[in-house]
Design an enzyme around this catalytic site. Structure first.
Site, PDB file in Angstrom:
ATOM      1  N   HIS A 117      19.854  47.944 -10.749  1.00 59.21           N
ATOM      2  CA  HIS A 117      18.423  47.695 -10.626  1.00 59.21           C
ATOM      3  C   HIS A 117      18.096  46.358  -9.969  1.00 59.21           C
ATOM      4  O   HIS A 117      17.001  45.822 -10.153  1.00 59.21           O
ATOM      5  CB  HIS A 117      17.726  47.817 -11.992  1.00 59.21           C
ATOM      6  CG  HIS A 117      16.274  48.155 -11.888  1.00 59.21           C
ATOM      7  ND1 HIS A 117      15.773  49.034 -10.956  1.00 59.21           N
ATOM      8  CD2 HIS A 117      15.188  47.715 -12.589  1.00 59.21           C
ATOM      9  CE1 HIS A 117      14.471  49.124 -11.091  1.00 59.21           C
ATOM     10  NE2 HIS A 117      14.084  48.337 -12.068  1.00 59.21           N
ATOM     11  N   HIS A 226      15.682  43.322 -16.602  1.00 56.69           N
ATOM     12  CA  HIS A 226      15.409  43.574 -15.185  1.00 56.69           C
ATOM     13  C   HIS A 226      16.114  42.531 -14.310  1.00 56.69           C
ATOM     14  O   HIS A 226      15.936  41.332 -14.534  1.00 56.69           O
ATOM     15  CB  HIS A 226      13.898  43.453 -14.924  1.00 56.69           C
ATOM     16  CG  HIS A 226      13.211  44.765 -14.793  1.00 56.69           C
ATOM     17  ND1 HIS A 226      12.913  45.564 -15.857  1.00 56.69           N
ATOM     18  CD2 HIS A 226      12.764  45.435 -13.687  1.00 56.69           C
ATOM     19  CE1 HIS A 226      12.300  46.658 -15.417  1.00 56.69           C
ATOM     20  NE2 HIS A 226      12.205  46.610 -14.114  1.00 56.69           N
ATOM     21  N   SER A 277      11.907  41.638 -19.141  1.00 54.37           N
ATOM     22  CA  SER A 277      11.849  40.716 -17.996  1.00 54.37           C
ATOM     23  C   SER A 277      12.787  39.540 -18.221  1.00 54.37           C
ATOM     24  O   SER A 277      12.914  39.052 -19.343  1.00 54.37           O
ATOM     25  CB  SER A 277      10.420  40.194 -17.849  1.00 54.37           C
ATOM     26  OG  SER A 277      10.401  39.068 -16.992  1.00 54.37           O
ATOM     27  N   TYR A 503       9.388  55.228 -14.776  1.00 55.47           N
ATOM     28  CA  TYR A 503       9.515  54.725 -16.148  1.00 55.47           C
ATOM     29  C   TYR A 503       9.403  55.826 -17.186  1.00 55.47           C
ATOM     30  O   TYR A 503       8.855  56.895 -16.916  1.00 55.47           O
ATOM     31  CB  TYR A 503       8.413  53.691 -16.407  1.00 55.47           C
ATOM     32  CG  TYR A 503       8.717  52.375 -15.723  1.00 55.47           C
ATOM     33  CD1 TYR A 503       9.199  51.288 -16.442  1.00 55.47           C
ATOM     34  CD2 TYR A 503       8.575  52.234 -14.353  1.00 55.47           C
ATOM     35  CE1 TYR A 503       9.507  50.093 -15.817  1.00 55.47           C
ATOM     36  CE2 TYR A 503       8.885  51.040 -13.707  1.00 55.47           C
ATOM     37  CZ  TYR A 503       9.347  49.981 -14.453  1.00 55.47           C
ATOM     38  OH  TYR A 503       9.668  48.801 -13.837  1.00 55.47           O
ATOM     39  N   ASP A 635      30.834  35.524   2.644  1.00 56.83           N
ATOM     40  CA  ASP A 635      29.379  35.721   2.468  1.00 56.83           C
ATOM     41  C   ASP A 635      29.010  36.296   1.109  1.00 56.83           C
ATOM     42  O   ASP A 635      27.838  36.411   0.776  1.00 56.83           O
ATOM     43  CB  ASP A 635      28.781  36.535   3.624  1.00 56.83           C
ATOM     44  CG  ASP A 635      29.285  37.968   3.692  1.00 56.83           C
ATOM     45  OD1 ASP A 635      29.934  38.437   2.739  1.00 56.83           O
ATOM     46  OD2 ASP A 635      29.022  38.626   4.725  1.00 56.83           O
ATOM     47  N   THR A 640      27.137  30.252  -0.497  1.00 55.03           N
ATOM     48  CA  THR A 640      26.751  30.417   0.913  1.00 55.03           C
ATOM     49  C   THR A 640      25.500  31.270   1.041  1.00 55.03           C
ATOM     50  O   THR A 640      25.247  32.166   0.242  1.00 55.03           O
ATOM     51  CB  THR A 640      27.874  31.109   1.704  1.00 55.03           C
ATOM     52  OG1 THR A 640      28.113  32.402   1.138  1.00 55.03           O
ATOM     53  CG2 THR A 640      29.149  30.299   1.677  1.00 55.03           C
TER      54      THR A 640
END
Ligand SMILES: *[C@@H]1O[C@H](CO)[C@@H](O)[C@H](O)[C@H]1NC(C)=O
Ligand SMILES: *[C@@H]1O[C@H](CO)[C@@H](O)[C@H](O)[C@H]1NC(C)=O
Ligand SMILES: *[C@@H]1O[C@H](CO)[C@@H](O)[C@H](O)[C@H]1NC(C)=O
Ligand SMILES: *[C@@H]1O[C@H](CO)[C@@H](O)[C@H](O)[C@H]1NC(C)=O
Ligand SMILES: *[C@@H]1O[C@H](CO)[C@@H](O)[C@H](O)[C@H]1NC(C)=O
Ligand SMILES: *[C@@H]1O[C@H](CO)[C@@H](O)[C@H](O)[C@H]1NC(C)=O
Ligand SMILES: *[C@@H]1O[C@H](CO)[C@@H](O)[C@H](O)[C@H]1NC(C)=O
Ligand SMILES: *[C@@H]1O[C@H](CO)[C@@H](O)[C@H](O)[C@H]1NC(C)=O
Length: 701
Positions: A117, A226, A277, A503, A635, A640
């Site tokens: 997610h 989340h 959250s 949801y 990367d 970085t």
């Protein structure tokens, strides 16, 4: 018990970076473009594909982590992928590929695909209209990269299987989440809430996989939060807080390896994170600083657009770091002390169901039904983790004549049946009755459970809220244990699995119509329907029934039916008298640890590099003893950042930043960049590699 091993594979789709976030935060903007376009009798969304709005970059590379567990006769596959969610299209394409390679060994019945997610992954891998619109259509190169990455991780796990043992443990991670819709949670019955000490789930569950010598070879965990620590202003691909937890765990275990290259695999999978959250400073008005933790998340000055949650760090990078570190540290401790062995046979059960047509037994006398999909007004409000931008507020129980008018005129009037079915949700997007050019939302949905001894993994097709997840886990546990064959089951909920259906809130939360309730697309009885369906699967497992009906097969639309809103990229251009890979802005001769070294190159479009390369950059250290350069970061490294900027004329720059960590050894370094450019040769596009290097520079303490 014979067991897993695990592999992972890099994949990365540039230039789609921006788009996944549209699903959450700018959905409505895009829809407006469509409305405007329709008014001009044009379906084109080209106006939206504005080069200025297509941003790009890469902070942390995305991985697919696959686990295969076998008891000698049956096997199950669990894959945790660093993407927003698994889509039906993605799953079907993965299953097709697996069938071609492995026949019936891996199928819809025993393969679970779960998205972490992250909100900073690529888009373009959906087949229903609403998701295609918000993804700039169906993007073949995006889905191909994801499918190949997932299948390759399964291949590696398949090839690396060896005998081993699994241990399970759990603990509490208290400080990394808060409930972003507490007013909806509070509508759940008081007696039910009293049973829990918190309004989000704090349990972190960890599996430790070891070889027969007891050496740890992998970790698989679930936690409900989340991955939105990186907010909607971020334009770089990132696996966010959960990805950073994996990164830290794997870095610690794979000493000396670059990210993604060592043998140890640590997956942090999603769970019932619907209302959880990570922005732990909570919602505040960004203009005045006051709290906006109210039913409608609106600010006295400026309204709902001003109410946002942030923290715990000073910026989104620091917040990602803190939350990721919290979860990693707790997982490590739980992993280290895991003593309870998971043993026993493997089972699995899977069904496809028509979620628009499930009859639920509400009580002894009454039944109720699920609805055709629809999104409510509060969906357009977004959340405190990413506001909608159009001044809609959460908790809306009434529509607005203006928007209703636009909806009716352009998208069609919802039927009375659908309106009544979704009540008290005022319908904004009547997706269940919109079928042009393809259905806007799915009807056929996967439900699936796998069990490994006393562990049950419930694979849910979306984002269950905290209380929804608790009710489902409890119902499955009860069902599994009530048939005499299974006891002391640990039930975990794996989120964002197999297909995305937004949801799933409880019936009581639904009445409040916060964002999560407004996005519960099959209506107020969605959760009850899932509980009924998953109980059916649990019963089949517990009683070892082999003839659970398969259910109706989901559609697989042909590539021709799917639409794309993004053209392939044009040939690359470069400034006169330069070559791709030339340095435009040079590094300084020396830096101290804690500073940022950066260099800008003439670059090609990273889209040219989708399947062709392993890293866009390296940070290399000179080794005087051997006279060689050693790669210290790529990367995928946290340190970085790769920023890609496009100019109007088709020219682009790649800027590479190295945030030099304090642990860096003093010495001589350089930064290299790798890419591909497209040019026309006899009017045909040809893609060619290029590379570039900065000057060498010194790093001191
Ligand atoms: C949004 O609505 C609020 C009232 O809820 C109002 O104060 C604010 O000016 C509106 N903002 C915009 C951009 O319309
Ligand atoms: C996102 O985070 C940055 C800091 O990293 C902050 O400046 C910005 O205001 C945040 N934006 C939103 C929409 O939260
Ligand atoms: C799902 O059920 C509804 C209601 O019975 C039906 O109209 C629809 O055709 C079904 N959808 C699919 C894809 O089977
Ligand atoms: C069953 O539910 C219906 C509808 O919610 C309600 O009217 C009825 O009183 C309930 N019956 C019982 C026995 O609880
Ligand atoms: C839908 O309901 C409205 C108001 O209850 C009513 O006026 C209208 O005739 C109904 N439409 C249909 C097609 O039944
Ligand atoms: C490009 O290089 C040529 C030959 O060295 C030179 O004559 C010309 O002035 C250069 N053009 C620019 C824009 O620097
Ligand atoms: C490498 O080692 C040689 C001999 O020990 C020394 O003279 C030289 O300065 C060293 N170079 C760097 C770049 O450290
Ligand atoms: C690319 O780099 C050059 C040289 O630093 C700079 O002048 C130009 O504005 C850059 N372009 C973009 C789009 O950043």
């Amino acid at each position: 018990m014979r067991q897993q091993e695990s592999g992972h594979k890099l994949w990365f789709v540039p230039e789609f970076f921006f788009t996944i976030m549209l699903i959450y935060s700018h959905l409505w903007h895009l829809l407006l473009c469509l409305l405007v376009a329709l008014e001009r009798s044009s379906y084109s969304l080209m106006g939206y594909a504005n080069p200025n709005q297509v941003a790009g970059g890469l902070h942390m590379r995305l991985f697919s982590r696959a686990f295969i567990v076998s008891d000698g006769s049956k096997r199950v596959v669990f894959v945790s992928v660093d993407i927003g969610m698994v889509s039906q299209r993605l799953r079907l394409e993965v299953l097709n590929k697996l069938q071609m390679k492995y026949g019936h060994l891996y199928s819809q019945d025993n393969v679970v695909l779960s998205g972490t997610h992250t909100h900073s992954g690529p888009a373009g891998y959906f087949q229903y209209t609403l998701f295609m619109l918000t993804s700039k259509g169906y993007l073949k190169e995006s889905i191909t990269a994801i499918v190949n990455g997932i299948v390759e991780s399964i291949d590696r796990a398949h090839d690396n299987m060896k005998e081993g043992r699994i241990f399970i443990n759990k603990g509490r991670e208290e400080t990394s989440s808060l409930n972003r819709s507490p007013h909806a949670y509070l509508n759940n019955p008081a007696e039910e809430r009293k049973r829990y000490t918190s309004n989000t789930d704090k349990d972190l569950i960890v599996l430790r996989f070891t070889d027969m010598d007891g050496d740890g070879i992998a970790a698989l965990s679930w936690f409900a939060v989340h991955p939105v620590s990186m907010n909607n202003t971020n334009l770089m691909i990132s696996s966010d807080n959960m990805g950073y937890a994996s990164y830290l765990f794997e870095e610690e275990k794979n000493t000396g390896s670059l990210p993604g290259e060592g043998p140890f695999v640590a997956a942090f999978s999603s769970s019932n994170l619907g209302d959880a959250s990570p922005n732990t400073k909570g919602p505040h008005c960004i203009n005045t600083g006051e709290s906006c933790d109210s039913l409608d998340s609106s600010c006295p000055v400026g309204g709902p657009n001003m109410c946002m949650a942030m923290g715990p760090g000073l910026d989104m990078f620091e917040s990602t770091k803190i939350i990721g570190e919290n979860i990693y540290k707790k997982a490590k401790e739980i992993y280290r002390t895991a003593k309870h062995e998971v043993s026993g046979p493997i089972h699995f059960a899977h069904q496809w169901v028509n979620m628009t047509d499930v009859t639920v037994q509400v009580n002894s006398t009454h039944t109720a039904k699920t609805c055709k999909p629809a999104l409510g007004y509060s969906f357009a409000a977004g959340t405190i983790d990413g506001v909608g931008g159009l001044n809609f507020s959460q908790g809306s129980l009434e529509g607005d004549p203006f928007w209703d008018g636009i909806r009716d005129a352009l998208l069609g009037v919802p039927s009375n049946e659908t309106k009544d079915c979704h009540s008290p949700k005022p319908i904004l997007l009547n997706t269940g009755e919109m079928n042009q050019p393809l259905p806007w939302h799915p009807a056929i949905v996967d439900v699936q459970i796998i069990t490994i001894g006393s562990l049950a993994v419930v694979a849910v097709p979306g984002e269950f809220t905290t209380m929804s997840g608790r009710r489902l886990r409890e119902a499955v546990k009860k069902e599994l244990e009530s048939n005499g064959n299974m006891e002391h089951m640990e039930v975990v909920l794996a989120g964002l699995c197999n297909i995305y259906t937004h949801y799933i809130s409880t019936y009581e939360e639904y009445q409040v119509q916060r964002y999560e309730g407004a996005s519960t697309i099959y209506g107020p009885h969605t959760l009850s329907a899932y509980i009924q369906l998953f109980r059916g699967l649990a019963r089949a497992i517990a009683t070892v029934i082999n003839h659970l009906p398969k259910g109706p097969q989901p559609p697989f639309f042909s590539d021709k039916q799917l639409f794309t809103l993004m053209f392939s990229n044009q040939p690359d251009k470069k400034p006169t008298n330069t070559s791709f890979g030339d340095v435009l802005m040079q590094v300084r001769p020396s830096y101290r640890v804690g500073e940022v070294a950066d260099v800008t190159f003439v670059s090609g479009n990273p889209r040219n590099s989708v399947t062709r390369m392993k890293t866009f950059l390296t940070i290399e250290k000179y080794d005087n003893a051997t006279d060689k350069w050693e790669v210290v970061h790529n990367d995928a490294s946290w340190e970085t950042r790769f920023h890609w900027k496009k100019e109007k004329v088709g020219r682009s720059n790649a800027t590479i930043e190295w945030h030099i960590p304090h642990s860096t050894l003093p010495g001589i370094y350089k930064i290299r960049h790798f890419g591909h450019y497209k040019e026309l040769v006899a009017l045909k596009p040809v893609v060619k590699p290029y590379e570039g290097s900065s000057d060498i520079f010194k790093v001191d303490k």
